[in-house]
Design a protein around this motif. Structure first.
Motif, short mmCIF file in Angstrom:
data_model
loop_
_atom_site.label_atom_id
_atom_site.label_comp_id
_atom_site.label_asym_id
_atom_site.label_seq_id
_atom_site.Cartn_x
_atom_site.Cartn_y
_atom_site.Cartn_z
N UNK A 1 0.82 -1.22 0.00
CA UNK A 1 0.00 0.00 0.00
C UNK A 1 0.86 1.28 0.00
N UNK A 2 2.00 1.23 -0.68
CA UNK A 2 2.85 2.41 -0.79
C UNK A 2 3.74 2.69 0.40
N UNK A 3 3.66 1.82 1.40
CA UNK A 3 4.47 2.02 2.60
C UNK A 3 5.81 1.29 2.47
N UNK A 4 6.79 1.76 3.25
CA UNK A 4 8.12 1.14 3.20
C UNK A 4 8.79 1.25 4.57
N UNK A 5 9.67 0.29 4.83
CA UNK A 5 10.62 0.41 5.93
C UNK A 5 11.91 0.94 5.31
#
Length: 337
Positions: A261-265
């Motif tokens: 969903x477009x998130x990243x670490x």
């Protein structure tokens, strides 16, 4: 000291008396006196004088063929970077590391690597950043020291990690690169570092990479499912008398691991000189990035370099846009430029 004494005659008694010359009275006399020439010490024959007080030694171009014996001694294959660095990656794919409830992939923050550089005086420099577990650490360092390879930094790249993992910076310089490679191989063999084997790295990444590129001001690349934006210092970096190739020990790296969903670490490492540190740290905290470590990687680098490792989780493009302020606070350019 009050001054010198000059003999005169007392006008009333005719007897001799001494007149004291003060320091103020002596000053013009001393200024007019000739000063003996001071001989300049001759330079040592093995230390020629240069504008910067040092004789700098430049790296030379090499090819993969020049490093065949090193590759055999390491037991792993490598590649050439910028025609001067023989680079070998040793990702710790054997480890299952979690940080802040994120399963960390090897290319995000668990990628050991070593680089060899040949110099104009036929010497070789090796530098590396090695991932070891806490259980492996002491024996690994002991083995390095037995082979005259030096530990220059010891720190962490991740917060709240399980299991405990450490990062060891390695430095060696000498006339026998194969011997240094054998020493590294023995140290690696005392760890769980996987052997060299063919792999099919994942070149897909579920992120808005164009948005990240625009935000960071650099074209990134995919490394086994991790999106990376790399920057190098503009100025010439030296290690003692050795000129370091651009990017060797002086990079800023921002690694994005997709979380959906477009998130990243994001695991990042910013390279700074001293005067840049306060502004970069402020920019990172304003970006809601967590600070992990602030330290040096080398012992004799000039200018003196500082590194800060950070961790962030959230919308990848929004974070990239915020982290860009930290990049702009340093004198770097995208690695490909």
């Amino acid at each position: 000291m009050a001054g010198d004494r000059q003999q005169t005659t007392d006008p009333h008694t005719g007897s001799p008396r001494r007149r004291v010359l003060t320091a103020a009275a002596l000053a013009p006399l001393l200024a007019a006196a000739p000063t003996p020439a001071r001989a300049r010490p001759a330079p040592l024959p093995h230390e020629p004088i240069t504008p910067g007080g040092r004789e700098l030694i430049e790296p030379v171009h090499t090819t993969l063929a020049d490093w065949k014996k090193v590759a055999k001694a390491l037991g792993r294959t490598g590649d050439m970077k910028r025609k001067v660095m023989y680079h070998t990656g040793l990702p710790r794919r054997d480890l299952r590391v979690d940080s802040h409830h994120v399963r960390v992939k090897a290319p995000l923050a668990l990628g050991s690597h070593v680089s060899f550089v040949r110099y104009a005086d036929d010497s070789t420099l090796v530098m590396g950043d090695i991932v070891v577990t806490e259980h492996e650490l002491q024996d690994f360092v002991d083995t390095l020291q037995q082979h005259r390879l030096h530990l220059t930094a010891l720190h962490k790249h991740l917060l709240s990690q399980r299991p405990d993992v450490w990062w060891v910076h390695v430095h060696g310089h000498g006339d026998d690169p194969v011997a240094m490679a054998r020493g590294l191989r023995e140290a690696f063999d005392g760890t769980g570092t996987p052997p060299d084997k063919a792999s099919d790295p994942d070149q897909k990444v579920d992120l808005d990479t164009d948005g990240i590129d625009d935000a960071m001001g650099a074209k990134g690349s995919v490394d086994d499912g991790i999106y990376k934006c790399i920057f190098v210092r503009r100025e010439k970096i030296t290690d003692g008398k050795l000129v370091l190739p651009p990017g060797l020990g002086s990079t800023s790296a921002f690694n994005f691991q997709p979380l959906g969903h477009g998130r990243a670490a994001i695991s990042a490492d910013c390279c700074m000189i001293a005067k840049e540190v306060p502004r970069v740290l402020r920019a990172l905290r304003k970006a809601d990035a967590k600070l992990v470590e602030l330290h040096n990687h080398g012992l004799t680098d000039e200018p003196r370099l500082f590194f800060v490792h950070v961790w962030a989780v959230g919308d990848a493009v929004r974070l990239a846009r915020a982290l860009r302020h930290a990049v702009d606070a340093t004198d770097v350019v995208p690695a490909g430029s």
